[in-house]
Design an enzyme around this catalytic site. Structure first.
Site, PDB file in Angstrom:
ATOM      1  N   ASP A 126      -9.402  -4.631  -5.910  1.00 21.83           N
ATOM      2  CA  ASP A 126      -9.019  -3.741  -4.818  1.00 21.83           C
ATOM      3  C   ASP A 126      -9.900  -2.497  -4.885  1.00 21.83           C
ATOM      4  O   ASP A 126      -9.749  -1.671  -5.781  1.00 21.83           O
ATOM      5  CB  ASP A 126      -7.532  -3.374  -4.970  1.00 21.83           C
ATOM      6  CG  ASP A 126      -6.969  -2.675  -3.741  1.00 21.83           C
ATOM      7  OD1 ASP A 126      -7.749  -2.017  -3.029  1.00 21.83           O
ATOM      8  OD2 ASP A 126      -5.750  -2.762  -3.518  1.00 21.83           O
ATOM      9  N   HIS A 128      -7.721  -5.333  -1.364  1.00 26.67           N
ATOM     10  CA  HIS A 128      -6.463  -4.710  -0.933  1.00 26.67           C
ATOM     11  C   HIS A 128      -5.650  -5.620  -0.019  1.00 26.67           C
ATOM     12  O   HIS A 128      -4.436  -5.508   0.069  1.00 26.67           O
ATOM     13  CB  HIS A 128      -6.766  -3.383  -0.227  1.00 26.67           C
ATOM     14  CG  HIS A 128      -5.585  -2.484  -0.057  1.00 26.67           C
ATOM     15  ND1 HIS A 128      -4.796  -2.075  -1.111  1.00 26.67           N
ATOM     16  CD2 HIS A 128      -5.052  -1.917   1.055  1.00 26.67           C
ATOM     17  CE1 HIS A 128      -3.842  -1.289  -0.658  1.00 26.67           C
ATOM     18  NE2 HIS A 128      -3.962  -1.178   0.644  1.00 26.67           N
ATOM     19  N   SER A 141       0.841  -1.187   0.000  1.00 29.41           N
ATOM     20  CA  SER A 141       0.000   0.000   0.000  1.00 29.41           C
ATOM     21  C   SER A 141       0.885   1.248   0.000  1.00 29.41           C
ATOM     22  O   SER A 141       1.630   1.464  -0.943  1.00 29.41           O
ATOM     23  CB  SER A 141      -0.956  -0.034   1.203  1.00 29.41           C
ATOM     24  OG  SER A 141      -1.986   0.909   1.073  1.00 29.41           O
TER      25      SER A 141
END
Length: 729
Positions: free
Chosen positions: A674, A706, A599
């Site tokens: 995601d 995600h 991320s």
């Protein structure tokens, strides 16, 4: 002399033999077998008497669920509040919630996840006295909540608000204009849920006669679509409103619904006019102890001005109580606590560190309760009986956490649990005692019951000794915490070396980081699954290092907010400088340095490899943001303002602007479903790399969000990453 040499040789052989007998961590241990799974305490609910707590249990033999009541002092079961075995028509339940008087329990079944925090479910009310079961709705509903008097339940369904009368079984629909991807009443939209961290956007007044709620008009918010391929001939498509940086957000308004319309002067449903105290965002609403006083927090779009306002439902007047401003941004928290006299507790960074403040009922400052060059990291509550506030902070070191009590007047501070490591607390309803959770980098979670009066231990609940013994049987070297000075600042860091570390050898260095605003990766606490992976890499002769750069938390406001309008600039500079500084150490091979992250950490890993071609030889980026132009408004604009105002900040720090500098080995991973960091980020970076004629590795996990998990997914991902590291570093 020869005998002495012989004894040394025998001693060294003995050490090597002992090391050889220890087990090696495998990826299956971490991601499949659950070898290092720690015992945890189930989520508990402290009963109002403060002497008992409730826990949800499941009996596998009978396939029944129950909510059982236990004694804090003994840990022994006292009684059962509800059991599915005793309820005809209810085979199981997933979660529970007591009414304020604890005579009723709201039971959830058939829960379906929507986004990160939101769910739909089927709900029932169980009356513990009459032993009657009542179904709230035949439909799946959201966020059902008891009224304070326990007579009604408000909930969201199909973007509208409803109230269910438990005794009569009647349902009243409060709003009628709800429409998918257009109007939402009382439930947050995607971006509020994700970034302001709440779903229920309605609240009951203390007298159960009024409901305040936020109305979202997201008709002008652009839509994002996401294909889900599944296992059928044609894919399906999910379409939802997602405001990217600089794009329109939902227009929010605050409304009041009067359930008791005895006063003809009061409209049944009315928009609250906040006047000068209105804001672009409404991130929090909550009624005070006064059933006519509603607190409202509003933010401007830049999120650098927060107003806490008080709306009076009798006069329909709004007054400003607290004005918080910051050159960067103001954090929104859940720490607002109203006392019996309607004065309130508030937390703020206005003196440069996050601290607790006590305000009068009109908002004027009464006193600053805590102070010092450390952060309040958790607010636990206020005990009116002893006039003490309980909180967690970093005053025992920025990588540690302690639990403390202090008088409302800011005097007589007391450490209740501050042993080096991470201490946290869950207090009983009357603040007579607390469940203390402790861990450090070599001690798994230890749960004890402690006295709130002085912090003394009453009894041990769980100590995870079996895990500690198991852990000792593996070839693991502990994290070594240290500080590293680069770019004029001192950064927290840790290092994991192989257990047979030889300072005369040169080892490849693998750096792990997250680096996001206000985060902390270097912390003295028990291992996560990723930590076991790092230990496994150390077993394979890699030195693993983690550095928290500027922009991360726990070192004060200025350290955290220096990255404002430049996400990815100073953090990348610090990671590159730290890698260079560490490479000066004789045992680190400066020609074999890698970095990874997920991320925000993936955004960083990409940038470090591209911009630090003379420092890093490889990087792995999982689900990375590759341009903040693709990410949501609330998070991105908090730190970057809009792309229209700060184009250079967005573009200069995007990995896509630096692809031409790539020289090392790069692995990019993303999930196709995601909903948070869209796969668009990966595809656009792929195209940039292709057009720059740069070779790299890319893997896409179909229909994964995600978190990229499910079945063997994590095992597959970490096997792929481990193989990549071994091959490239």
């Amino acid at each position: 002399m020869r005998l002495h040499t012989f004894l040394i040789a025998v001693f060294l052989l003995a050490i090597q033999s002992a090391t050889a007998q220890k087990k090696q961590i495998s990826l299956e241990d971490i991601w499949k077998n659950g070898t290092f799974r720690a015992e945890r305490l189930q989520s508990i609910h402290s009963m109002a008497n403060g002497q008992e707590y409730a826990v949800q249990n499941f009996d596998r033999a009978t396939r029944t669920g129950s909510v059982d009541i236990y004694s804090y002092d003994t840990g022994k079961k006292v009684r059962t509040a509800v059991s599915s075995a005793d309820i005809e028509g209810l085979d199981y339940f997933i979660s529970y919630e007591f009414s304020d008087d604890e005579k009723q329990v709201l039971l959830a079944t058939k829960l379906q996840s929507i986004f990160r925090r939101s769910t739909l479910g089927e709900y029932y009310v169980w009356n513990t006295l009459s032993r009657k079961l009542t179904k709230v709705s035949d439909d799946l509903i959201q966020e059902p909540t008891f009224s304070p008097d326990g007579k009604k339940i408000a909930y969201g369904k199909d973007n509208n608000l409803f109230v269910f009368d438990i005794a009569s079984g009647a349902t009243q629909q409060l709003t009628t204009d709800g429409k998918k991807n257009s109007i939402i009443n009382g439930i947050t939209d995607w971006v509020y849920e994700e970034e302001f961290g709440f779903v229920r956007a309605f609240d009951w007044s203390a007298d159960s006669k009024k409901i305040a709620y936020i109305r979202f008009d997201e008709s002008e918010v652009p839509e994002f679509s996401m294909d889900v391929y599944g296992n059928k001939l044609y894919q399906t498509q999910t379409v939802f409103k997602y405001p990217k940086a600089g794009e329109p957000n939902a227009k929010v308004s605050l409304r009041l619904h009067n359930l008791d319309t005895g006063d003809s002067r009061k409209a049944k449903d009315v928009e609250i006019n906040l006047g000068d105290n209105a804001g672009y965002y409404i991130p929090r609403i909550s009624w005070s102890k006064d059933s006519n006083v509603l607190s409202v927090q509003t933010l401007n779009r830049h999120q650098d001005t927060l107003k806490l306002s008080l709306f009076n439902a009798s006069t329909y007047q709004t007054t400003l109580a607290v004005l918080e401003t910051d050159k960067a941004y103001v954090d929104v928290t859940d720490n607002l606590t109203f006392l019996d006299d309607n004065s309130f507790i508030w937390t703020s960074e206005k003196d440069g560190w996050n601290h607790i403040y006590h305000h009068n009922a009109d908002g004027s400052l009464k006193n600053q309760v805590t102070s010092g060059n450390w952060e309040v990291t958790g607010y636990y509550g206020y005990d009116a009986g002893t006039k003490r506030i309980f909180y967690q902070s970093s005053e025992n070191g920025s990588i540690n956490r302690g639990v403390y009590a202090i008088g409302l007047n800011g005097k007589k501070k007391q450490a209740l649990a501050d042993k080096e490591g991470t201490n946290s607390a869950d207090f009983s309803a009357n603040y007579s005692n607390f469940i203390h959770t402790y861990s450090n980098t070599t001690t798994p979670y230890r749960f004890t019951l402690n006295s709130a009066k002085d912090g003394k231990q009453i009894r041990v609940i769980k100590d995870n000794q079996a895990l500690k013994d198991l852990y000792a049987g593996y070839d693991i070297s502990p994290k070594e915490f240290f500080e590293i000075d680069v770019n004029g600042v001192s950064l927290n860091a840790y290092m994991i070396k192989p257990t047979d570390f030889d300072p005369s050898k040169k080892y490849p260095m693998f750096m792990t980081q997250y680096s996001g605003p206000g985060s902390q990766s270097v912390a003295n606490k028990w291992d996560t699954s990723n930590d076991y992976w790092f230990h496994m890499l150390a077993q394979n002769d890699y030195i693993v290092v983690c550095v928290d750069p500027r922009g991360t938390g726990l070192k004060g406001r200025d350290f955290k907010k220096v990255t404002q309008k430049e996400l990815g600039k100073y953090e990348v500079q610090d990671q590159i400088a730290a890698a260079k500084e560490l490479s000066k150490r004789a045992y680190i091979d400066e020609d074999r340095t890698g970095i990874w992250g997920w991320s925000y950490g993936g955004f960083m890993a990409s940038n470090c490899l591209f911009q630090g071609a003379d420092t890093f030889e490889m990087a792995i980026a999982v689900a990375p943001v590759t341009s903040w132009r693709f990410y949501d408004t609330i998070y991105t604009e908090r730190y970057m303002q809009t792309p229209q105002e700060n184009a250079s900040g967005y573009d200069n720090n995007s990995p896509m602007s630096h692809v031409s500098k790539l020289e090392g080995d790069f692995l990019l991973v993303h999930g196709s479903a995601d909903d948070n960091v869209h796969v668009q980020n990966a595809t656009r970076l792929v195209e940039s790399l292709v057009q720059a004629n740069k070779q790299f590795d890319y893997f896409n996990y179909p229909d994964k969000n995600h978190g990229i998990y499910g079945g063997n997914t994590r095992l597959h991902l970490f096997t792929m990453m481990t193989d990549f590291i071994k091959e490239k570093l």
